[in-house]
Design a protein around this motif. Structure first.
Motif, PDB file in Angstrom:
ATOM      1  N   ALA A 231      44.604  30.035  29.754  1.00 34.00           N
ATOM      2  CA  ALA A 231      43.458  29.880  30.655  1.00 34.00           C
ATOM      3  C   ALA A 231      43.233  31.146  31.472  1.00 34.00           C
ATOM      4  O   ALA A 231      42.089  31.533  31.738  1.00 34.00           O
ATOM      5  CB  ALA A 231      43.675  28.682  31.581  1.00 34.00           C
ATOM      6  N   VAL A 232      44.319  31.803  31.874  1.00 33.92           N
ATOM      7  CA  VAL A 232      44.217  33.074  32.597  1.00 33.92           C
ATOM      8  C   VAL A 232      43.620  34.140  31.686  1.00 33.92           C
ATOM      9  O   VAL A 232      42.758  34.928  32.106  1.00 33.92           O
ATOM     10  CB  VAL A 232      45.606  33.504  33.122  1.00 33.92           C
ATOM     11  CG1 VAL A 232      45.571  34.924  33.670  1.00 33.92           C
ATOM     12  CG2 VAL A 232      46.093  32.532  34.193  1.00 33.92           C
ATOM     13  N   ARG A 238      36.361  36.704  30.267  1.00 33.74           N
ATOM     14  CA  ARG A 238      35.050  36.559  30.903  1.00 33.74           C
ATOM     15  C   ARG A 238      34.763  37.736  31.825  1.00 33.74           C
ATOM     16  O   ARG A 238      33.634  38.242  31.872  1.00 33.74           O
ATOM     17  CB  ARG A 238      34.991  35.252  31.683  1.00 33.74           C
ATOM     18  CG  ARG A 238      35.005  33.996  30.831  1.00 33.74           C
ATOM     19  CD  ARG A 238      34.983  32.767  31.704  1.00 33.74           C
ATOM     20  NE  ARG A 238      35.330  31.565  30.928  1.00 33.74           N
ATOM     21  CZ  ARG A 238      35.950  30.507  31.431  1.00 33.74           C
ATOM     22  NH1 ARG A 238      36.309  30.491  32.702  1.00 33.74           N
ATOM     23  NH2 ARG A 238      36.213  29.461  30.667  1.00 33.74           N
ATOM     24  N   LEU A 239      35.775  38.167  32.563  1.00 29.01           N
ATOM     25  CA  LEU A 239      35.603  39.336  33.420  1.00 29.01           C
ATOM     26  C   LEU A 239      35.272  40.558  32.572  1.00 29.01           C
ATOM     27  O   LEU A 239      34.400  41.363  32.920  1.00 29.01           O
ATOM     28  CB  LEU A 239      36.880  39.573  34.226  1.00 29.01           C
ATOM     29  CG  LEU A 239      36.817  40.610  35.346  1.00 29.01           C
ATOM     30  CD1 LEU A 239      35.848  40.181  36.441  1.00 29.01           C
ATOM     31  CD2 LEU A 239      38.202  40.844  35.934  1.00 29.01           C
ATOM     32  N   GLY A 240      35.943  40.690  31.434  1.00 29.56           N
ATOM     33  CA  GLY A 240      35.640  41.778  30.515  1.00 29.56           C
ATOM     34  C   GLY A 240      34.227  41.694  29.976  1.00 29.56           C
ATOM     35  O   GLY A 240      33.578  42.726  29.748  1.00 29.56           O
ATOM     36  N   SER A 241      33.735  40.493  29.781  1.00 26.44           N
ATOM     37  CA  SER A 241      32.365  40.317  29.303  1.00 26.44           C
ATOM     38  C   SER A 241      31.362  40.873  30.305  1.00 26.44           C
ATOM     39  O   SER A 241      30.384  41.526  29.918  1.00 26.44           O
ATOM     40  CB  SER A 241      32.085  38.834  29.056  1.00 26.44           C
ATOM     41  OG  SER A 241      30.740  38.625  28.694  1.00 26.44           O
ATOM     42  N   GLU A 274      52.962  36.664  36.331  1.00 26.91           N
ATOM     43  CA  GLU A 274      53.693  36.284  37.550  1.00 26.91           C
ATOM     44  C   GLU A 274      52.836  35.522  38.547  1.00 26.91           C
ATOM     45  O   GLU A 274      53.320  34.596  39.210  1.00 26.91           O
ATOM     46  CB  GLU A 274      54.278  37.531  38.225  1.00 26.91           C
ATOM     47  CG  GLU A 274      55.148  37.214  39.427  1.00 26.91           C
ATOM     48  CD  GLU A 274      55.930  38.406  39.946  1.00 26.91           C
ATOM     49  OE1 GLU A 274      56.588  38.258  40.986  1.00 26.91           O
ATOM     50  OE2 GLU A 274      55.865  39.485  39.308  1.00 26.91           O
ATOM     51  N   TYR A 275      51.557  35.884  38.651  1.00 23.42           N
ATOM     52  CA  TYR A 275      50.719  35.312  39.705  1.00 23.42           C
ATOM     53  C   TYR A 275      49.550  34.476  39.189  1.00 23.42           C
ATOM     54  O   TYR A 275      48.832  33.893  39.996  1.00 23.42           O
ATOM     55  CB  TYR A 275      50.166  36.438  40.593  1.00 23.42           C
ATOM     56  CG  TYR A 275      51.235  37.311  41.191  1.00 23.42           C
ATOM     57  CD1 TYR A 275      51.999  36.889  42.273  1.00 23.42           C
ATOM     58  CD2 TYR A 275      51.502  38.572  40.648  1.00 23.42           C
ATOM     59  CE1 TYR A 275      52.986  37.695  42.809  1.00 23.42           C
ATOM     60  CE2 TYR A 275      52.489  39.391  41.183  1.00 23.42           C
ATOM     61  CZ  TYR A 275      53.230  38.942  42.260  1.00 23.42           C
ATOM     62  OH  TYR A 275      54.208  39.746  42.793  1.00 23.42           O
ATOM     63  N   GLY A 276      49.331  34.444  37.887  1.00 22.82           N
ATOM     64  CA  GLY A 276      48.186  33.726  37.361  1.00 22.82           C
ATOM     65  C   GLY A 276      46.863  34.390  37.675  1.00 22.82           C
ATOM     66  O   GLY A 276      45.810  33.736  37.684  1.00 22.82           O
ATOM     67  N   VAL A 277      46.890  35.696  37.910  1.00 21.69           N
ATOM     68  CA  VAL A 277      45.678  36.466  38.178  1.00 21.69           C
ATOM     69  C   VAL A 277      45.045  36.868  36.849  1.00 21.69           C
ATOM     70  O   VAL A 277      45.738  37.345  35.940  1.00 21.69           O
ATOM     71  CB  VAL A 277      46.003  37.728  39.012  1.00 21.69           C
ATOM     72  CG1 VAL A 277      44.766  38.600  39.184  1.00 21.69           C
ATOM     73  CG2 VAL A 277      46.567  37.329  40.370  1.00 21.69           C
ATOM     74  N   SER A 278      43.755  36.698  36.743  1.00 19.96           N
ATOM     75  CA  SER A 278      43.040  37.130  35.540  1.00 19.96           C
ATOM     76  C   SER A 278      42.777  38.629  35.663  1.00 19.96           C
ATOM     77  O   SER A 278      42.065  39.069  36.564  1.00 19.96           O
ATOM     78  CB  SER A 278      41.736  36.354  35.396  1.00 19.96           C
ATOM     79  OG  SER A 278      42.013  34.977  35.200  1.00 19.96           O
ATOM     80  N   THR A 279      43.352  39.401  34.775  1.00 18.92           N
ATOM     81  CA  THR A 279      43.339  40.858  34.895  1.00 18.92           C
ATOM     82  C   THR A 279      42.581  41.500  33.744  1.00 18.92           C
ATOM     83  O   THR A 279      42.538  40.976  32.633  1.00 18.92           O
ATOM     84  CB  THR A 279      44.771  41.422  34.901  1.00 18.92           C
ATOM     85  OG1 THR A 279      45.406  41.106  33.650  1.00 18.92           O
ATOM     86  CG2 THR A 279      45.601  40.833  36.031  1.00 18.92           C
ATOM     87  N   GLY A 323      29.210  33.408  40.865  1.00 19.84           N
ATOM     88  CA  GLY A 323      29.796  32.442  39.947  1.00 19.84           C
ATOM     89  C   GLY A 323      29.455  32.653  38.494  1.00 19.84           C
ATOM     90  O   GLY A 323      29.952  31.924  37.622  1.00 19.84           O
ATOM     91  N   SER A 324      28.621  33.656  38.183  1.00 17.31           N
ATOM     92  CA  SER A 324      28.213  33.861  36.785  1.00 17.31           C
ATOM     93  C   SER A 324      29.372  34.296  35.901  1.00 17.31           C
ATOM     94  O   SER A 324      29.311  34.136  34.677  1.00 17.31           O
ATOM     95  CB  SER A 324      27.069  34.869  36.706  1.00 17.31           C
ATOM     96  OG  SER A 324      27.437  36.124  37.251  1.00 17.31           O
ATOM     97  N   VAL A 325      30.450  34.831  36.503  1.00 15.76           N
ATOM     98  CA  VAL A 325      31.618  35.199  35.701  1.00 15.76           C
ATOM     99  C   VAL A 325      32.194  33.975  34.991  1.00 15.76           C
ATOM    100  O   VAL A 325      32.778  34.095  33.898  1.00 15.76           O
ATOM    101  CB  VAL A 325      32.692  35.882  36.580  1.00 15.76           C
ATOM    102  CG1 VAL A 325      33.296  34.897  37.583  1.00 15.76           C
ATOM    103  CG2 VAL A 325      33.792  36.498  35.729  1.00 15.76           C
ATOM    104  N   GLU A 326      32.009  32.787  35.571  1.00 18.32           N
ATOM    105  CA  GLU A 326      32.591  31.570  34.995  1.00 18.32           C
ATOM    106  C   GLU A 326      31.915  31.157  33.693  1.00 18.32           C
ATOM    107  O   GLU A 326      32.488  30.390  32.912  1.00 18.32           O
ATOM    108  CB  GLU A 326      32.515  30.428  36.006  1.00 18.32           C
ATOM    109  CG  GLU A 326      33.324  30.660  37.273  1.00 18.32           C
ATOM    110  CD  GLU A 326      34.819  30.735  37.013  1.00 18.32           C
ATOM    111  OE1 GLU A 326      35.273  30.162  35.994  1.00 18.32           O
ATOM    112  OE2 GLU A 326      35.539  31.361  37.815  1.00 18.32           O
TER     113      GLU A 326
END
Length: 341
Positions: A231-232, A238-241, A274-279, A323-326
């Motif tokens: 999920a991360v 999506r951020l890359g998109s 480690e943190y569940g951050v989407s990178t 919110g469009s990143v979602e």
């Protein structure tokens, strides 16, 4: 406090490019690399002191901005965190520049972005997103103030810039052991102190990579650790998109898929796990200094790289805010070619 002429020049260059409506694919794809034919000088790049002065001046001007020192480098330079936190409940995005000290144009772009966030039209966005920025993470490497020789590096001018920190450690391989003071500061005083949802790790790569026969302007990659939560990873895609669609739509950006490792010691992997951050990793074309000529890009290409970074910062902050990143379409990843060379 008077802004330095170098910092002013970098901001003016990025601002002029952003105001321009056209740029050619040839300019971005075929911008000259070093090749022994150009003088590569560091005098046009902002020094650590100039970056720090600029950030303090903006902090004094901008009500929404807060400047925090999260730690010190090996040589005792403050590591600055720029914060726009209007509501802890907002989604939060972290931008990290210059883990590698010889990759500075992303820092110059970040200064332009910080200045733009102080302008009135950004006020609404800042109500809906928390933005954290570290403009110069590896300040010792950026200033060439290290405990090893840089005599073979190519740049001329006031200082050399190197990938490593003062202890000759690659900070982007220290995200498990966290042995270096810079890495500890990031983890203890940012990643463990703030509820970060997204992170973009801004880098530079060599000059020779191509996609479909054309030189790329940059490349992107999500976490590839086998330990990363799917999920991360999906949110990272999506951020890359958002980055891909906004850079590609300029008409001059040419993006490939980065070929990167799976180790958790690498920032985009370890932080996701480690943190569940989407990178997201974004590698710009060319470096500001190096001992290996094919990694160094001629300075005539600086302008478009700064612009590309500003587009990346601005578009992702807006997408997280609204919110469009979602709902960003990740299908392009299925056909995005890996860069070659």
């Amino acid at each position: 406090m008077r802004r330095s002429t170098r910092t002013t020049a970098a901001l003016a260059l990025a601002g002029g490019l952003l105001a321009g409506s056209t740029a050619t694919a040839v300019a971005v794809g075929e911008g000259p690399d070093y090749g022994g034919n150009e003088v590569i000088t560091t005098s046009i790049l902002s020094t650590y002191d100039e970056v720090a002065d600029f950030l303090r001046a903006q902090d004094a001007k901008q009500d929404a901005m807060e400047l925090e020192v999260i730690g010190q480098t090996v040589k005792g330079r403050d590591i600055h965190l720029v914060k726009y936190v209007s509501d802890p409940a907002n989604p939060t995005i972290l931008y990290l520049a210059q883990q590698h000290g010889n990759e500075q144009l992303t820092t110059e772009a970040m200064l332009h972005f910080v200045k733009s966030l102080g302008q009135g039209q950004q006020a609404r966005m800042l109500q809906d997103v928390n933005i954290l920025l570290i403009p110069m993470f590896n300040a010792d490497g950026a200033m060439g103030d290290v405990n090893f020789s840089l005599d073979d590096y190519l740049a001329k001018g006031e200082r050399h810039l190197t990938r490593y920190n003062a202890n000759e450690v690659d900070l982007n391989r220290d995200h498990v052991a966290k042995e270096q003071p810079e890495t500890r500061a990031l983890h203890e005083n940012v990643l463990q102190a703030y509820d970060v949802d997204y992170m973009i790790d801004l880098h530079h790569q060599g000059t020779q990579s191509r996609v479909d026969g054309d030189l790329v302007s940059g490349s992107i990659l999500y976490p590839t650790s086998p330990d990363a939560d799917p999920a991360v990873v999906e949110r990272s895609k999506r951020l890359g998109s958002v980055v891909y669609q906004n850079v590609d739509s300029t008409g001059w950006g040419h993006i490939g898929k980065y070929v990167g490792g799976t180790a958790n010691t690498i920032g985009r992997n370890g932080i996701a796990v480690e943190y569940g951050v989407s990178t997201l990793l974004f590698e710009m074309r060319g470096m500001s200094d190096h001992e290996y000529a094919p990694y160094v890009l001629g300075q005539k290409s600086n302008g478009y790289l700064i612009r590309q970074s500003v587009v990346t910062l601005t578009s992702t902050a807006k997408a997280v805010a609204d919110g469009s990143v979602e709902t960003a379409d990740t299908s392009f990843w299925d056909t995005l070619p890996e860069q070659q060379g």
